[in-house]
Motif scaffolding. Structure first.
Motif: not given
Length: 298
Positions: A249-264, A283-296
Motif C-alpha cells: 500500500t502507498t504510505i506517507d511515513m514508514g520504516y526502512i531496512c538499513s541493510v536492503c532498503l526495504s520499506i515497511f 531501522s530508520d523511520t523515513s518519510s516516503a518522499s525520501d525513499l524514492k532516492r534509495k529504492a531497492p
C-alpha cells in the motif's frame, strides 16, 4: 552496469517505444474517452512520428491486466505507409490485428488467474520490455536513433509493482532514456510522475481528452534535441510516496531496512526481504518522499 557506447544517426532521429494501456477494467469503466477513440488518436500520432523523419522508428507494446507484448514494430514492416489494394494502410491493419489477438489472450489469462485488488495494468512488465528492446538497439550496430519511452496510461497504479517499476525507472535513468507520460485516468499517477521526473521526461495529464491527438503531437512528437529550446509543460508537483513491502500500500511515513532498503508501514522484528534482525538503531523511520532516492533493486 556499464553504459553501452553508442552513436546517433543525427539529433532529430527518434525511436519512440509506446506503452499502450489496454486494461479492460479501466476502459470498460471509462465514460470520458472510449477505447476506440483513444486508439484512433494513438494511431494517428504513431503515423505522424513516422512521417516526421524517414529514419524514425516506432514500437508499440500493449500493457494488459495480466500480460504485455509487442504489437507493432516499424522497423520490421517495410510497407507500413503503403495502401493494400485500396484498403487500410498496413500500419493500421497489422496493429489492429495483433492488438485484437493480444486482448483475447489477456482476457483468457484473466479467467485462469486470481484477480488483484487494484485493477492496474502491467506497467512494470511493459517498461522492462521497452528497456530490453532499447538495449538491443544500442548493441545492434554503430548507429541508432535517439530512444525514448512514451507511457499512455489510464489504469491506476498497482502498489504491488512498486519495486519493479522503480527498478525500471532507475535503469532508464542510467541508460539516459527519458520516460514521457500521458495519463488519461481520473487521478494523477505517482509512478509515472516519478518516472518522468527522474529520467528527464515530460508528464502530462490532458484536461480535454477529445483533443488527445493535439496533446500527443505538440508535446510528445518533439525530438530530444528540439526540447532544449522548446518550452514544454511542467507538472505542478510530483507524488514521491512509496509503497510498503508488507501490504503493498502507498504510505506517507514508514520504516526502512538499513541493510536492503526495504520499506515497511509498521515496525518488524525481522526484515522479510533480507532476513536482518532489527534493533533499536538498525531501522530508520523515513518519510516516503525520501525513499524514492534509495529504492531497492531486486
Amino acid at each position: 552496469m556499464t553504459s553501452v557506447p553508442s552513436k546517433l544517426y543525427s539529433d532529430d532521429v527518434s525511436l519512440v517505444v509506446v506503452l499502450l494501456d489496454t486494461n479492460p477494467f479501466f476502459w470498460t469503466a471509462s465514460s470520458s474517452l472510449p477505447f476506440s477513440q483513444f486508439l484512433s488518436h494513438v494511431m494517428a500520432f504513431v503515423n505522424s512520428i513516422l512521417l516526421l523523419n524517414q529514419l524514425n522508428q516506432v514500437v508499440v507494446i500493449a500493457s494488459g491486466y495480466n500480460t504485455c507484448d509487442y504489437i507493432y514494430d516499424s522497423s520490421s514492416d517495410a510497407s507500413q505507409l503503403g495502401p493494400e489494394n485500396g484498403k487500410m494502410p498496413s500500419l493500421y491493419s497489422n496493429l489492429l490485428q495483433k492488438l485484437e489477438d493480444f486482448m483475447i489472450k489477456d482476457e483468457k489469462l484473466g479467467k485462469e488467474q486470481s484477480q488483484r485488488a487494484i485493477k492496474s495494468s502491467l506497467l512494470s512488465g511493459s517498461m522492462s520490455m521497452a528497456l530490453c528492446y532499447i538495449q538491443r538497439v544500442f548493441r545492434s550496430g554503430p548507429f541508432h536513433p535517439q530512444p525514448r519511452i512514451l507511457c499512455l496510461q489510464g489504469s491506476p497504479d498497482g502498489p504491488e509493482q512498486y519495486v519493479a517499476v522503480m527498478n525500471a525507472i532507475f535503469s532508464a535513468q542510467r541508460s539516459m532514456v527519458p520516460i514521457d507520460s500521458c495519463y488519461v485516468g481520473a487521478h494523477n499517477s505517482a509512478f509515472l510522475q516519478q518516472a518522468s521526473y527522474i529520467t528527464g521526461g515530460v508528464y502530462v495529464k490532458p484536461q480535454h481528452l477529445d483533443g488527445l491527438f493535439q496533446y500527443l503531437t505538440t508535446v510528445f512528437a518533439t525530438d530530444l534535441h528540439s526540447r532544449s529550446f522548446i518550452q514544454l509543460p511542467r507538472p505542478a508537483g510530483v507524488d514521491f510516496r512509496a509503497s510498503c513491502f508488507c501490504h503493498k500500500t502507498t504510505i506517507d511515513m514508514g520504516y526502512i531496512c538499513s541493510v536492503c532498503l526495504s520499506i515497511f508501514c509498521n515496525h518488524h522484528k525481522k526484515c522479510s526481504t533480507c532476513g536482518s534482525v532489527f534493533g533499536q538503531a538498525q531501522s530508520d523511520t523515513s518519510s516516503a518522499s525520501d525513499l524514492k532516492r534509495k529504492a531497492p533493486e531486486t
